[in-house]
Design an enzyme around this catalytic site. Sequence first.
Site, PDB file in Angstrom:
ATOM      1  N   ARG A   1       3.482 -44.005-115.517  1.00 17.18           N
ATOM      2  CA  ARG A   1       4.758 -44.027-114.808  1.00 17.18           C
ATOM      3  C   ARG A   1       5.392 -42.646-114.954  1.00 17.18           C
ATOM      4  O   ARG A   1       5.202 -41.957-115.976  1.00 17.18           O
ATOM      5  CB  ARG A   1       5.710 -45.082-115.401  1.00 17.18           C
TER       6      ARG A   1
ATOM      7  N   HIS B   1       1.571 -41.700-105.778  1.00 17.23           N
ATOM      8  CA  HIS B   1       1.449 -43.027-106.405  1.00 17.23           C
ATOM      9  C   HIS B   1       0.380 -43.875-105.697  1.00 17.23           C
ATOM     10  O   HIS B   1       0.657 -44.965-105.179  1.00 17.23           O
ATOM     11  CB  HIS B   1       2.808 -43.745-106.411  1.00 17.23           C
TER      12      HIS B   1
HETATM   13  P1  NDP Z   1      -2.683 -52.916-120.223  1.00 20.69           P
HETATM   14  O1  NDP Z   1      -1.533 -53.734-120.670  1.00 20.69           O
HETATM   15  O2  NDP Z   1      -4.012 -53.575-120.086  1.00 20.69           O
HETATM   16  O3  NDP Z   1      -2.870 -51.680-121.222  1.00 20.69           O
HETATM   17  C1  NDP Z   1      -1.778 -50.992-121.749  1.00 20.69           C
HETATM   18  C2  NDP Z   1      -2.233 -50.190-122.926  1.00 20.69           C
HETATM   19  O4  NDP Z   1      -1.137 -49.401-123.404  1.00 20.69           O
HETATM   20  C3  NDP Z   1      -2.694 -51.057-124.107  1.00 20.69           C
HETATM   21  O5  NDP Z   1      -3.812 -50.480-124.733  1.00 20.69           O
HETATM   22  C4  NDP Z   1      -1.491 -51.019-125.049  1.00 20.69           C
HETATM   23  O6  NDP Z   1      -1.788 -51.184-126.420  1.00 20.69           O
HETATM   24  C5  NDP Z   1      -1.011 -49.602-124.800  1.00 20.69           C
HETATM   25  N1  NDP Z   1       0.365 -49.433-125.242  1.00 20.69           N
HETATM   26  C6  NDP Z   1       1.489 -50.065-124.827  1.00 20.69           C
HETATM   27  N2  NDP Z   1       2.561 -49.664-125.523  1.00 20.69           N
HETATM   28  C7  NDP Z   1       2.106 -48.745-126.407  1.00 20.69           C
HETATM   29  C8  NDP Z   1       2.734 -47.975-127.430  1.00 20.69           C
HETATM   30  N3  NDP Z   1       4.051 -48.060-127.667  1.00 20.69           N
HETATM   31  N4  NDP Z   1       1.969 -47.153-128.163  1.00 20.69           N
HETATM   32  C9  NDP Z   1       0.630 -47.073-127.946  1.00 20.69           C
HETATM   33  N5  NDP Z   1      -0.027 -47.773-126.985  1.00 20.69           N
HETATM   34  C10 NDP Z   1       0.710 -48.600-126.230  1.00 20.69           C
HETATM   35  O7  NDP Z   1      -2.235 -52.232-118.848  1.00 20.69           O
HETATM   36  P2  NDP Z   1      -3.166 -51.686-117.663  1.00 20.69           P
HETATM   37  O8  NDP Z   1      -4.263 -50.887-118.245  1.00 20.69           O
HETATM   38  O9  NDP Z   1      -3.513 -52.786-116.733  1.00 20.69           O
HETATM   39  O10 NDP Z   1      -2.110 -50.742-116.874  1.00 20.69           O
HETATM   40  C11 NDP Z   1      -1.504 -49.661-117.542  1.00 20.69           C
HETATM   41  C12 NDP Z   1      -0.411 -49.039-116.688  1.00 20.69           C
HETATM   42  O11 NDP Z   1      -0.956 -48.291-115.621  1.00 20.69           O
HETATM   43  C13 NDP Z   1       0.545 -49.997-115.989  1.00 20.69           C
HETATM   44  O12 NDP Z   1       1.521 -50.514-116.859  1.00 20.69           O
HETATM   45  C14 NDP Z   1       1.169 -49.105-114.935  1.00 20.69           C
HETATM   46  O13 NDP Z   1       2.290 -48.441-115.461  1.00 20.69           O
HETATM   47  C15 NDP Z   1       0.059 -48.092-114.643  1.00 20.69           C
HETATM   48  N6  NDP Z   1      -0.523 -48.268-113.305  1.00 20.69           N
HETATM   49  C16 NDP Z   1      -0.383 -47.257-112.398  1.00 20.69           C
HETATM   50  C17 NDP Z   1      -0.929 -47.366-111.156  1.00 20.69           C
HETATM   51  C18 NDP Z   1      -0.874 -46.236-110.198  1.00 20.69           C
HETATM   52  O14 NDP Z   1      -1.269 -46.408-109.034  1.00 20.69           O
HETATM   53  N7  NDP Z   1      -0.445 -45.065-110.616  1.00 20.69           N
HETATM   54  C19 NDP Z   1      -1.645 -48.594-110.745  1.00 20.69           C
HETATM   55  C20 NDP Z   1      -1.746 -49.577-111.779  1.00 20.69           C
HETATM   56  C21 NDP Z   1      -1.213 -49.415-113.016  1.00 20.69           C
HETATM   57  P3  NDP Z   1      -2.415 -52.552-126.990  1.00 20.69           P
HETATM   58  O15 NDP Z   1      -3.866 -52.539-126.496  1.00 20.69           O
HETATM   59  O16 NDP Z   1      -2.306 -52.419-128.447  1.00 20.69           O
HETATM   60  O17 NDP Z   1      -1.618 -53.668-126.381  1.00 20.69           O
HETATM   61  C1  OXD Z   2       0.992 -50.892-110.429  1.00 20.48           C
HETATM   62  C2  OXD Z   2       1.162 -49.684-109.624  1.00 20.48           C
HETATM   63  O1  OXD Z   2       1.611 -51.012-111.492  1.00 20.48           O
HETATM   64  O2  OXD Z   2       0.660 -49.641-108.481  1.00 20.48           O
HETATM   65  O3  OXD Z   2       0.230 -51.770-110.009  1.00 20.48           O
HETATM   66  O4  OXD Z   2       1.775 -48.722-110.082  1.00 20.48           O
END
Ligand code: NDP
Ligand code: OXD
Length: 287
Positions: free
Chosen positions: A202, A250
Amino acid sequence: MPEREFRYWPELCDPEGIDYALVWQPEPGLLTSLPNLKLIVCLGAGVDGILADPSLPRHVPIVRLVDPYMTDTMSEYVVLQVLRLHRQDLDYRAQQRAGEWHERAQKNACERTVGILGFGTMGQDAGRKLRMLGFDVAGWSRAPKDVPGFATHAGAAGLDAILARSEIVVCLLPLTAATDGILNAGAFARMPRGAAIVNAGRGRHVLEADLLMALESGQISAAVLDVFCEEPLRPDHPFWRHPHIIVTPHVAAETHPATAVSIVREAIHCFEAGLPLANRVVPARGY
Ligand code: NDP
Ligand code: OXD
């Protein structure tokens, strides 16, 4: 989903008639205005746009979209951008514009550590694909985890360690109170000099002014940015024309209705059958 009756915001007719809300960045106050709401289904992977609503009805469960198609497209994006950085593509494009023939020293992939902040669904998939290309990949998560083949780090001490070892840092974190502004001047200073970043998490993960200063000083050599504090990026934003920044609008992993629909249908089916909900969001955790 022909078996369901759909109402499209803002024409919801009677708010009492809505059982399920399929949303991504709903208008604040909208969800709480639906008195019989049973389940919130996020139409994206990131739920920050839902959790940001102060009036969110906290008793209603939220599930987020985890679609293997989206995960694949995110990995394509990450692999593409890491390869561009690894193979010095920005420099070669600049040389081409200047008509300059000059061979740059090139490392092998195995000599390059890619650190992935957010080693969850998307982070681990991208990591596996980068590893197949030979990169040394490390992952950072909130809770410690053991993922065979990867160096893993967790928590504050783990952040220092992964930043210190990574020449390319990929951010795939959710936006939460703990990750807001995580890529700031202090973080850039802890990376090896000349490191590069890819942010597809983000926009608010990156402090924009700090990034511009780090690029100016050479501490950071390049940034690939798919997400921004303000979207769309305003026309006069310095990122657009910065020679060391690549901007994409995005699009790293977009929701794909054709594959998402069966996932949404399954979430509602599980809810109605009283089965455990997959990919349930933990609001107190922020993702
Ligand atoms: P997940 O929930 O599967 O993974 C999130 C990861 O972040 C986990 O490993 C989690 O740790 C880690 N995490 C969260 N908080 C912390 C913290 N405070 N410190 C360290 N690690 C942390 O999410 P996804 O992989 O499915 O998606 C990730 C993000 O990608 C979404 O939230 C979104 O913001 C972004 N996104 C962007 C898109 C785009 O088009 N640009 C499209 C889709 C997603 P733990 O494993 O310990 O829970
Ligand atoms: C999502 C994105 O979170 O597109 O799916 O950013």
